[in-house]
Design a protein around this motif. Sequence first.
Motif, mmCIF file in Angstrom:
data_model
loop_
_atom_site.group_PDB
_atom_site.id
_atom_site.type_symbol
_atom_site.label_atom_id
_atom_site.label_comp_id
_atom_site.label_asym_id
_atom_site.label_seq_id
_atom_site.Cartn_x
_atom_site.Cartn_y
_atom_site.Cartn_z
ATOM 1 N N LEU A 72 -49.193 7.159 3.654
ATOM 2 C CA LEU A 72 -49.480 7.581 2.278
ATOM 3 C C LEU A 72 -49.948 6.416 1.418
ATOM 4 C CD1 LEU A 72 -46.592 10.077 1.484
ATOM 5 C CD2 LEU A 72 -49.039 10.574 1.549
ATOM 6 N N SER A 73 -49.388 5.244 1.629
ATOM 7 C CA SER A 73 -49.822 4.084 0.847
ATOM 8 C C SER A 73 -51.281 3.738 1.136
ATOM 9 C CB SER A 73 -48.922 2.883 1.114
ATOM 10 O OG SER A 73 -49.092 2.399 2.428
ATOM 11 N N ILE A 74 -51.699 3.861 2.390
ATOM 12 C CA ILE A 74 -53.104 3.628 2.725
ATOM 13 C C ILE A 74 -53.989 4.660 2.044
ATOM 14 C CG2 ILE A 74 -54.802 3.665 4.592
ATOM 15 C CD1 ILE A 74 -52.625 2.564 6.427
ATOM 16 N N ILE A 75 -53.589 5.914 2.112
ATOM 17 C CA ILE A 75 -54.384 6.987 1.498
ATOM 18 C C ILE A 75 -54.517 6.767 -0.002
ATOM 19 C CG2 ILE A 75 -54.383 9.458 0.966
ATOM 20 C CD1 ILE A 75 -53.097 9.852 3.780
ATOM 21 N N PHE A 76 -53.413 6.476 -0.681
ATOM 22 C CA PHE A 76 -53.467 6.273 -2.126
ATOM 23 C C PHE A 76 -54.268 5.024 -2.501
ATOM 24 C CE2 PHE A 76 -49.586 9.018 -2.355
ATOM 25 C CZ PHE A 76 -50.201 10.028 -3.080
ATOM 26 N N SER A 77 -54.194 3.993 -1.683
ATOM 27 C CA SER A 77 -54.957 2.784 -1.973
ATOM 28 C C SER A 77 -56.458 3.028 -1.842
ATOM 29 C CB SER A 77 -54.518 1.653 -1.033
ATOM 30 O OG SER A 77 -55.154 0.461 -1.358
ATOM 31 N N VAL A 78 -56.862 3.767 -0.830
ATOM 32 C CA VAL A 78 -58.284 4.088 -0.655
ATOM 33 C C VAL A 78 -58.767 5.010 -1.778
ATOM 34 C CG1 VAL A 78 -59.933 5.283 0.846
ATOM 35 C CG2 VAL A 78 -58.296 3.689 1.832
ATOM 36 N N ILE A 79 -57.944 5.992 -2.148
ATOM 37 C CA ILE A 79 -58.308 6.875 -3.257
ATOM 38 C C ILE A 79 -58.458 6.078 -4.551
ATOM 39 C CG2 ILE A 79 -57.445 8.739 -4.741
ATOM 40 C CD1 ILE A 79 -56.256 10.010 -2.205
ATOM 41 N N ALA A 80 -57.551 5.133 -4.790
ATOM 42 C CA ALA A 80 -57.645 4.310 -5.993
ATOM 43 C C ALA A 80 -58.903 3.447 -5.984
ATOM 44 C CB ALA A 80 -56.405 3.417 -6.119
ATOM 45 N N LEU A 81 -59.302 2.954 -4.822
ATOM 46 C CA LEU A 81 -60.526 2.158 -4.726
ATOM 47 C C LEU A 81 -61.752 3.000 -5.054
ATOM 48 C CD1 LEU A 81 -61.620 -0.649 -4.003
ATOM 49 C CD2 LEU A 81 -61.824 0.138 -1.657
ATOM 50 N N VAL A 82 -61.791 4.217 -4.524
ATOM 51 C CA VAL A 82 -62.904 5.115 -4.830
ATOM 52 C C VAL A 82 -62.905 5.482 -6.314
ATOM 53 C CG1 VAL A 82 -63.838 7.423 -4.384
ATOM 54 C CG2 VAL A 82 -63.072 5.998 -2.480
ATOM 55 N N ILE A 103 -52.660 5.691 -9.710
ATOM 56 C CA ILE A 103 -52.695 5.902 -8.255
ATOM 57 C C ILE A 103 -52.205 4.655 -7.522
ATOM 58 C CG2 ILE A 103 -54.207 6.321 -6.273
ATOM 59 C CD1 ILE A 103 -55.914 8.074 -8.125
ATOM 60 N N MET A 104 -52.549 3.480 -8.026
ATOM 61 C CA MET A 104 -52.064 2.247 -7.388
ATOM 62 C C MET A 104 -50.558 2.076 -7.569
ATOM 63 S SD MET A 104 -54.094 0.744 -5.467
ATOM 64 C CE MET A 104 -53.263 -0.801 -5.177
ATOM 65 N N LEU A 105 -50.010 2.561 -8.683
ATOM 66 C CA LEU A 105 -48.555 2.524 -8.832
ATOM 67 C C LEU A 105 -47.873 3.449 -7.822
ATOM 68 C CD1 LEU A 105 -47.949 2.318 -12.680
ATOM 69 C CD2 LEU A 105 -47.404 0.603 -10.956
ATOM 70 N N VAL A 106 -48.495 4.582 -7.527
ATOM 71 C CA VAL A 106 -47.961 5.474 -6.492
ATOM 72 C C VAL A 106 -48.055 4.793 -5.128
ATOM 73 C CG1 VAL A 106 -48.288 7.690 -5.323
ATOM 74 C CG2 VAL A 106 -48.458 7.558 -7.808
ATOM 75 N N CYS A 107 -49.157 4.106 -4.871
ATOM 76 C CA CYS A 107 -49.318 3.344 -3.626
ATOM 77 C C CYS A 107 -48.234 2.276 -3.523
ATOM 78 C CB CYS A 107 -50.713 2.709 -3.584
ATOM 79 S SG CYS A 107 -50.949 1.539 -2.247
ATOM 80 N N TRP A 108 -47.998 1.578 -4.614
ATOM 81 C CA TRP A 108 -46.970 0.546 -4.661
ATOM 82 C C TRP A 108 -45.601 1.133 -4.323
ATOM 83 C CZ3 TRP A 108 -43.186 0.312 -8.705
ATOM 84 C CH2 TRP A 108 -42.385 -0.818 -8.681
ATOM 85 N N MET A 109 -45.309 2.294 -4.885
ATOM 86 C CA MET A 109 -44.026 2.941 -4.634
ATOM 87 C C MET A 109 -43.908 3.382 -3.175
ATOM 88 S SD MET A 109 -41.151 3.658 -5.982
ATOM 89 C CE MET A 109 -41.460 3.483 -7.711
ATOM 90 N N CYS A 110 -44.986 3.872 -2.590
ATOM 91 C CA CYS A 110 -44.967 4.272 -1.177
ATOM 92 C C CYS A 110 -44.717 3.080 -0.267
ATOM 93 C CB CYS A 110 -46.270 4.963 -0.799
ATOM 94 S SG CYS A 110 -46.451 6.609 -1.485
ATOM 95 N N ILE A 111 -45.350 1.955 -0.566
ATOM 96 C CA ILE A 111 -45.114 0.742 0.233
ATOM 97 C C ILE A 111 -43.661 0.320 0.111
ATOM 98 C CG2 ILE A 111 -45.687 -1.692 0.527
ATOM 99 C CD1 ILE A 111 -48.486 -1.026 -0.562
#
Length: 161
Positions: A72-82, A103-111
Motif C-alpha cells: 500500500l505504501s508503494i501504491i500511495f507513493s506512486v499515486i502521490a507522484l502522479v 496522499i504522502m501522509l497516508v504513504c508515511w503511515m503505511c510505511i
Amino acid sequence: MLVLLAGIFVVHIATVIMLFVSTIANVWMVGTSSFGTVSWGLWLLCNKTCLQLPVSGGDEASLKAAQAFMILSIIFSVIALVMFIVQLFTLEKGKRFYITGAIMLVCWMCILIGVSIYTARFTGSMVTFTRPHHGYCFILAWICFCFSFIISILYLVLRKK
C-alpha cells in the motif's frame, strides 16, 4: 521555486524506488547458519536457494499485514507522484499540492505500520541463526519513512506558494 520543486520531485522518485527495493528484496534480516549467510524478508528465506518464509500460525497474520502495508505504501507513493505532476500543471497557486501532501501522509503511515509490525514480530524470531542483524531493506524502509514524511510536509507547505 523551480529548483525546490525539482528537488522534491527527485527525492520523491528516489523514495518510490527505495520502497520498491525494500519491499521486493528479501534482506530485511541477515544471519549465519551452518550453510552460510541467510537472509529473510517479507516474502522468502534465502540461503543458496529461496524458500517460503517459515512463520508460525500466530505470526502469519502479522506477516500478511506487514506485506500489505508495504505494498500500500508503494501504491500511495506512486499515486502521490502522479498527482504532483497533474497538480503542478492544472491547479492555480494556493490550491496546489493539498491532495499530494495528504496522499504522502497516508504513504508515511503505511510505511510506519508495516515496518513496525515487522520489527515487533519478526526481528528476533529466527533464533536458529547466529548473529542476526538488520539488512539493507529494513534500513531502506525506515529511510523511506523519513523521506515520505519530509516530502508530505513540504507538499503541504508548498501549497501556499
